[in-house]
Design a protein around this motif. Structure first.
Motif, mmCIF file in Angstrom:
data_model
loop_
_atom_site.group_PDB
_atom_site.id
_atom_site.type_symbol
_atom_site.label_atom_id
_atom_site.label_comp_id
_atom_site.label_asym_id
_atom_site.label_seq_id
_atom_site.Cartn_x
_atom_site.Cartn_y
_atom_site.Cartn_z
ATOM 1 N N MET A 1 0.887 -1.223 -0.206
ATOM 2 C CA MET A 1 0.094 -0.074 -0.009
ATOM 3 C C MET A 1 0.773 1.078 0.079
ATOM 4 N N LYS A 2 1.961 1.195 0.799
ATOM 5 C CA LYS A 2 3.040 2.404 0.852
ATOM 6 C C LYS A 2 3.239 2.602 -0.600
ATOM 7 N N GLY A 3 3.953 1.530 -1.460
ATOM 8 C CA GLY A 3 4.348 1.696 -2.630
ATOM 9 C C GLY A 3 3.346 2.291 -3.587
ATOM 10 N N LYS A 4 1.966 2.150 -3.337
ATOM 11 C CA LYS A 4 1.219 2.781 -4.256
ATOM 12 C C LYS A 4 0.965 4.098 -4.097
ATOM 13 N N HIS A 5 0.999 4.562 -2.522
ATOM 14 C CA HIS A 5 1.067 6.265 -2.343
ATOM 15 C C HIS A 5 2.165 6.605 -2.792
ATOM 16 N N LEU A 6 3.401 6.160 -2.739
ATOM 17 C CA LEU A 6 4.805 6.597 -3.418
ATOM 18 C C LEU A 6 4.657 7.068 -4.956
ATOM 19 N N GLU A 96 -0.700 10.433 -22.446
ATOM 20 C CA GLU A 96 -0.898 8.908 -22.414
ATOM 21 C C GLU A 96 0.163 8.091 -21.530
ATOM 22 N N ALA A 97 1.164 8.638 -21.643
ATOM 23 C CA ALA A 97 2.305 7.851 -20.809
ATOM 24 C C ALA A 97 1.615 8.091 -19.151
ATOM 25 N N ILE A 98 1.344 9.069 -18.754
ATOM 26 C CA ILE A 98 0.756 9.146 -17.261
ATOM 27 C C ILE A 98 -0.527 8.374 -17.137
ATOM 28 N N TRP A 99 -1.274 8.296 -17.882
ATOM 29 C CA TRP A 99 -2.593 7.658 -17.758
ATOM 30 C C TRP A 99 -2.202 6.209 -17.917
ATOM 31 N N THR A 100 -1.366 5.724 -18.595
ATOM 32 C CA THR A 100 -0.993 4.206 -18.618
ATOM 33 C C THR A 100 -0.420 3.818 -17.547
ATOM 34 N N GLN A 101 0.502 4.763 -17.101
ATOM 35 C CA GLN A 101 1.525 4.506 -15.729
ATOM 36 C C GLN A 101 0.455 4.091 -14.626
ATOM 37 N N LEU A 102 -0.603 5.103 -14.459
ATOM 38 C CA LEU A 102 -1.729 4.846 -13.687
ATOM 39 C C LEU A 102 -2.540 3.526 -13.652
ATOM 40 N N GLU A 103 -2.852 3.188 -14.813
ATOM 41 C CA GLU A 103 -3.431 2.015 -15.182
ATOM 42 C C GLU A 103 -2.632 0.734 -14.836
ATOM 43 N N THR A 104 -1.252 0.978 -15.216
ATOM 44 C CA THR A 104 -0.466 -0.136 -14.972
ATOM 45 C C THR A 104 -0.230 -0.394 -13.547
ATOM 46 N N GLY A 107 -4.501 -0.394 -11.947
ATOM 47 C CA GLY A 107 -5.788 -1.289 -12.594
ATOM 48 C C GLY A 107 -6.202 -0.222 -13.503
ATOM 49 N N GLU A 108 -7.185 -0.980 -14.095
ATOM 50 C CA GLU A 108 -8.094 -0.263 -15.201
ATOM 51 C C GLU A 108 -8.981 0.913 -14.478
ATOM 52 N N PHE A 109 -8.850 2.160 -15.024
ATOM 53 C CA PHE A 109 -9.783 3.164 -14.761
ATOM 54 C C PHE A 109 -11.303 2.774 -14.862
ATOM 55 N N THR A 110 -12.038 2.703 -13.811
ATOM 56 C CA THR A 110 -13.528 2.398 -13.884
ATOM 57 C C THR A 110 -14.394 3.561 -13.460
ATOM 58 N N GLY A 111 -13.817 4.781 -13.577
ATOM 59 C CA GLY A 111 -14.707 6.030 -13.624
ATOM 60 C C GLY A 111 -14.556 7.054 -12.416
ATOM 61 N N PHE A 112 -15.252 8.303 -12.440
ATOM 62 C CA PHE A 112 -14.948 9.162 -11.450
ATOM 63 C C PHE A 112 -16.067 9.849 -10.906
ATOM 64 N N ASP A 113 -16.099 10.237 -9.758
ATOM 65 C CA ASP A 113 -17.350 10.877 -9.013
ATOM 66 C C ASP A 113 -17.024 12.280 -8.711
ATOM 67 N N ILE A 127 -13.078 19.100 -8.300
ATOM 68 C CA ILE A 127 -12.446 17.737 -7.801
ATOM 69 C C ILE A 127 -13.256 16.611 -7.888
ATOM 70 N N TYR A 128 -12.583 15.404 -8.434
ATOM 71 C CA TYR A 128 -13.163 14.309 -8.436
ATOM 72 C C TYR A 128 -12.506 13.088 -7.884
ATOM 73 N N GLU A 129 -13.213 12.084 -7.325
ATOM 74 C CA GLU A 129 -12.492 10.925 -6.923
ATOM 75 C C GLU A 129 -12.544 9.913 -8.311
ATOM 76 N N GLY A 130 -11.292 9.651 -8.663
ATOM 77 C CA GLY A 130 -11.208 8.498 -9.724
ATOM 78 C C GLY A 130 -10.753 7.228 -9.047
ATOM 79 N N THR A 131 -11.324 6.127 -9.742
ATOM 80 C CA THR A 131 -11.107 4.941 -9.378
ATOM 81 C C THR A 131 -10.174 4.021 -10.445
ATOM 82 N N PHE A 132 -9.248 3.599 -9.992
ATOM 83 C CA PHE A 132 -8.241 2.724 -10.775
ATOM 84 C C PHE A 132 -8.258 1.382 -10.112
#
Length: 159
Positions: A1-6, A96-104, A107-113, A127-132
């Protein structure tokens, strides 16, 4: 989890570095050594208009379109929504590189609220909460209140 925040922190720092030119500059103007006069040839002056000419709804639609283009992998259309300063700092390939890195990483982007918005000195901030995958990140978009163009895009972990 710490790695994800990093990873989110590193991506946020990368985005801030890429978008650093979008902020004001405290540096003094360059001078011409021969004449001692200011060199204004290449200097652009941006005035901040505190009044907005578009509605919050119009700005919201544009910010959500930007996120939808990223989700659909249409990075050229997302880039077309950037204002002049942002477009000079980040390309569709970098988006694209940033978005791909986030999904890699998450996980896959599933939406935002939608979470919140503010109007500040001629800009709207959304401000949105995005879910990957099963990870939530905060997506903060700053929209020009006169053009509905993206003036800032920041990704950070939730507080």
């Amino acid at each position: 989890m710490k790695g994800k925040h990093l990873t989110i922190s590193i991506l946020s720092i990368l985005l801030m570095i890429l978008l650093a030119a979008c902020g004001g500059s405290d540096s003094s103007p360059e001078t011409d050594n021969d004449t001692g006069q200011e060199n204004n040839e290449n200097e652009e002056v941006y005035e901040i208009e505190e009044e907005v000419t578009i509605t919050a709804e119009e700005a919201s639609q544009a910010s959500e379109a930007f996120l939808t283009y990223l989700d659909e992998g249409d990075f050229d259309e997302a880039e077309a929504l950037l204002d002049e300063i942002m477009a000079s700092e980040i390309s569709s390939m970098e988006l694209e590189a940033i978005w791909t890195q986030l999904e890699t990483e998450f996980g896959e982007f599933t939406g935002f609220d939608y979470v919140d918005n503010q109007q500040i000195e001629g800009y709207y901030s959304f401000i949105y909460e995005g879910t990957f995958g099963d990870h939530i990140v905060i997506l903060n978009l700053t929209m020009n209140g006169n053009t509905s163009e993206v003036s800032g895009f920041f990704i950070r972990p939730p507080e």
